[in-house]
Write a protein that holds these residues in place. Structure first.
Motif, PDB file in Angstrom:
ATOM      1  N   ASP A  62       0.822  -1.210   0.000  1.00 47.02           N
ATOM      2  CA  ASP A  62       0.000   0.000   0.000  1.00 47.02           C
ATOM      3  C   ASP A  62       0.859   1.264   0.000  1.00 47.02           C
ATOM      4  N   VAL A  63       2.065   1.169  -0.542  1.00 43.92           N
ATOM      5  CA  VAL A  63       2.969   2.326  -0.544  1.00 43.92           C
ATOM      6  C   VAL A  63       2.360   3.504  -1.289  1.00 43.92           C
ATOM      7  N   ASN A  64       1.487   3.234  -2.260  1.00 43.59           N
ATOM      8  CA  ASN A  64       0.854   4.337  -3.002  1.00 43.59           C
ATOM      9  C   ASN A  64      -0.178   5.092  -2.171  1.00 43.59           C
ATOM     10  N   GLN A  65      -0.364   4.698  -0.909  1.00 45.49           N
ATOM     11  CA  GLN A  65      -1.265   5.418  -0.005  1.00 45.49           C
ATOM     12  C   GLN A  65      -0.487   6.260   1.017  1.00 45.49           C
ATOM     13  N   PHE A  66       0.732   6.642   0.651  1.00 48.24           N
ATOM     14  CA  PHE A  66       1.584   7.449   1.514  1.00 48.24           C
ATOM     15  C   PHE A  66       0.960   8.825   1.798  1.00 48.24           C
ATOM     16  N   SER A  67       1.502   9.490   2.817  1.00 37.26           N
ATOM     17  CA  SER A  67       1.132  10.886   3.107  1.00 37.26           C
ATOM     18  C   SER A  67       2.340  11.773   2.836  1.00 37.26           C
ATOM     19  N   LEU A  68       2.117  12.891   2.167  1.00 33.62           N
ATOM     20  CA  LEU A  68       3.166  13.866   1.887  1.00 33.62           C
ATOM     21  C   LEU A  68       2.965  15.068   2.804  1.00 33.62           C
ATOM     22  N   TRP A  69       3.988  15.344   3.617  1.00 34.37           N
ATOM     23  CA  TRP A  69       3.896  16.430   4.594  1.00 34.37           C
ATOM     24  C   TRP A  69       4.823  17.582   4.220  1.00 34.37           C
ATOM     25  N   LEU A  70       4.344  18.785   4.460  1.00 35.28           N
ATOM     26  CA  LEU A  70       5.131  19.990   4.237  1.00 35.28           C
ATOM     27  C   LEU A  70       5.441  20.636   5.574  1.00 35.28           C
ATOM     28  N   ILE A  71       6.735  20.783   5.886  1.00 32.48           N
ATOM     29  CA  ILE A  71       7.168  21.477   7.105  1.00 32.48           C
ATOM     30  C   ILE A  71       7.527  22.894   6.707  1.00 32.48           C
ATOM     31  N   GLN A  72       6.751  23.871   7.201  1.00 34.03           N
ATOM     32  CA  GLN A  72       6.922  25.267   6.824  1.00 34.03           C
ATOM     33  C   GLN A  72       7.725  26.017   7.885  1.00 34.03           C
ATOM     34  N   PRO A  73       8.451  27.054   7.489  1.00 29.60           N
ATOM     35  CA  PRO A  73       9.224  27.834   8.464  1.00 29.60           C
ATOM     36  C   PRO A  73       8.324  28.452   9.540  1.00 29.60           C
ATOM     37  N   GLY A  74       8.567  28.080  10.790  1.00 27.22           N
ATOM     38  CA  GLY A  74       7.846  28.667  11.911  1.00 27.22           C
ATOM     39  C   GLY A  74       6.394  28.271  12.035  1.00 27.22           C
ATOM     40  N   LYS A  75       5.958  27.242  11.299  1.00 27.29           N
ATOM     41  CA  LYS A  75       4.567  26.829  11.353  1.00 27.29           C
ATOM     42  C   LYS A  75       4.477  25.313  11.528  1.00 27.29           C
ATOM     43  N   GLU A  76       3.263  24.849  11.888  1.00 23.03           N
ATOM     44  CA  GLU A  76       3.049  23.414  11.996  1.00 23.03           C
ATOM     45  C   GLU A  76       3.043  22.780  10.609  1.00 23.03           C
ATOM     46  N   LYS A  77       3.422  21.517  10.554  1.00 20.42           N
ATOM     47  CA  LYS A  77       3.432  20.842   9.263  1.00 20.42           C
ATOM     48  C   LYS A  77       1.997  20.618   8.779  1.00 20.42           C
ATOM     49  N   ILE A  78       1.843  20.571   7.464  1.00 25.72           N
ATOM     50  CA  ILE A  78       0.533  20.329   6.875  1.00 25.72           C
ATOM     51  C   ILE A  78       0.647  19.188   5.869  1.00 25.72           C
ATOM     52  N   ARG A  79      -0.454  18.475   5.695  1.00 22.34           N
ATOM     53  CA  ARG A  79      -0.483  17.386   4.720  1.00 22.34           C
ATOM     54  C   ARG A  79      -0.907  17.943   3.367  1.00 22.34           C
ATOM     55  N   LEU A  80      -0.113  17.659   2.335  1.00 21.65           N
ATOM     56  CA  LEU A  80      -0.421  18.136   1.002  1.00 21.65           C
ATOM     57  C   LEU A  80      -1.268  17.116   0.245  1.00 21.65           C
ATOM     58  N   GLU A  81      -2.178  17.616  -0.550  1.00 20.01           N
ATOM     59  CA  GLU A  81      -2.977  16.752  -1.413  1.00 20.01           C
ATOM     60  C   GLU A  81      -2.127  16.295  -2.587  1.00 20.01           C
ATOM     61  N   VAL A  82      -2.152  15.006  -2.876  1.00 22.30           N
ATOM     62  CA  VAL A  82      -1.400  14.480  -4.019  1.00 22.30           C
ATOM     63  C   VAL A  82      -2.373  13.979  -5.082  1.00 22.30           C
ATOM     64  N   LYS A  83      -1.937  14.095  -6.335  1.00 23.88           N
ATOM     65  CA  LYS A  83      -2.747  13.628  -7.460  1.00 23.88           C
ATOM     66  C   LYS A  83      -1.965  12.578  -8.237  1.00 23.88           C
ATOM     67  N   GLU A  84      -2.654  11.518  -8.597  1.00 23.06           N
ATOM     68  CA  GLU A  84      -2.003  10.431  -9.317  1.00 23.06           C
ATOM     69  C   GLU A  84      -1.725  10.827 -10.758  1.00 23.06           C
ATOM     70  N   THR A  85      -0.548  10.436 -11.260  1.00 27.96           N
ATOM     71  CA  THR A  85      -0.180  10.646 -12.649  1.00 27.96           C
ATOM     72  C   THR A  85       0.141   9.292 -13.271  1.00 27.96           C
ATOM     73  N   GLN A  86       0.583   9.299 -14.511  1.00 25.41           N
ATOM     74  CA  GLN A  86       0.875   8.049 -15.199  1.00 25.41           C
ATOM     75  C   GLN A  86       2.035   7.295 -14.574  1.00 25.41           C
ATOM     76  N   ASP A  87       3.007   8.029 -14.022  1.00 26.73           N
ATOM     77  CA  ASP A  87       4.195   7.368 -13.473  1.00 26.73           C
ATOM     78  C   ASP A  87       4.485   7.729 -12.023  1.00 26.73           C
ATOM     79  N   GLY A  88       3.489   8.214 -11.296  1.00 22.67           N
ATOM     80  CA  GLY A  88       3.708   8.547  -9.884  1.00 22.67           C
ATOM     81  C   GLY A  88       2.619   9.444  -9.348  1.00 22.67           C
TER      82      GLY A  88
END
Length: 236
Positions: A62-88
């Motif tokens: 189920d590796v394709n169900q990963f979560s992508l997190w963004l750590i911003q300067p001086g802020k809490e991390k947020i989860r980014l929305e990902v969209k499937e493409t042909q190769d990733g």
């Protein structure tokens, strides 16, 4: 001939599953970003050295169900929305302030590889304007640099391998070039590795850690664990 084939088959079965599962997950994104400008991120799974990028429904477990997190300067991390493409997968964010941003993935595969538990992780750094502080990357296994920058061809590149934020002495790292060259390096007692890139482009570094350990994972018993952690550098 049948006997020889049987011996070869049994020898293959005797190999640790970690040797059969060589694929990695990695992030590709420009090193530098701009305030107010959308910044694109791509996530792939496959073999970087041969530019083999598997379609998402072929990713391990189920590796394709990963979560992508963004750590911003001086802020809490947020989860980014990902969209499937042909190769990733692809994602984007828009920097609002100067500083260093970090993109992070840490995902334990649901399925065991034989009796081994697998963890795939990756991180990438994005510098925006004047960087005063290094982003805190939470990944348990990682390769880190004193300064995230564009590296120069034929000049030494040094980085440190960390495991749970401590120097990973004798840690193993595979370095993959954009031309298909690859080599395994072993860290020194302080976790440092040095190599000299001889081609321009984006390199992927994959640290790995294999341990004999016991436990249960999604109701199944394992007796070993493997971690594969990637990051990248740009060489000009």
């Amino acid at each position: 001939m049948k006997t020889l084939k049987s011996i070869l088959f049994l020898a293959l079965l005797a190999l640790p599953f970690k040797n059969l599962l060589a694929h990695a997950l990695w992030i590709e994104t420009p090193l530098n970003g701009k305030i107010g400008q959308s910044h694109q991120v791509n996530i792939y799974y496959g073999e970087y050295a041969t530019q083999e990028k598997e379609i998402p429904n072929k990713w391990y477990s189920d590796v394709n169900q990963f979560s992508l997190w963004l750590i911003q300067p001086g802020k809490e991390k947020i989860r980014l929305e990902v969209k499937e493409t042909q190769d990733g997968f692809t994602a984007s964010f828009t920097p609002a302030v100067q500083g260093q941003y970090a993109l992070s993935v840490v995902h334990e595969a649901k399925e065991l590889g034989g009796t081994t538990k697998y963890e795939f992780s990756s991180y990438a750094i994005v510098n925006v304007g004047n960087v005063k502080a290094e982003a805190d990357v939470p990944n348990p296994l990682k390769t880190v640099f004193k300064v995230q920058k564009l590296h120069q061809i034929n000049q030494e590149v040094q980085f440190q391998v960390l495991l749970n934020n401590k120097a990973f002495a004798k840690g193993k790292v595979m370095v993959f070039s954009p031309q298909g060259w690859s080599k395994e390096y072993t860290a020194d007692e302080n976790g440092y590795i040095t190599f000299i890139p001889v081609w321009k482009g984006f390199y992927v570094l994959e640290a790995s850690n294999y341990e004999k350990t016991n436990g249960t994972h999604h109701g199944k018993t394992y007796d070993a664990s493997w971690q594969g952690a990637t990051s990248g550098i740009f060489v000009q």
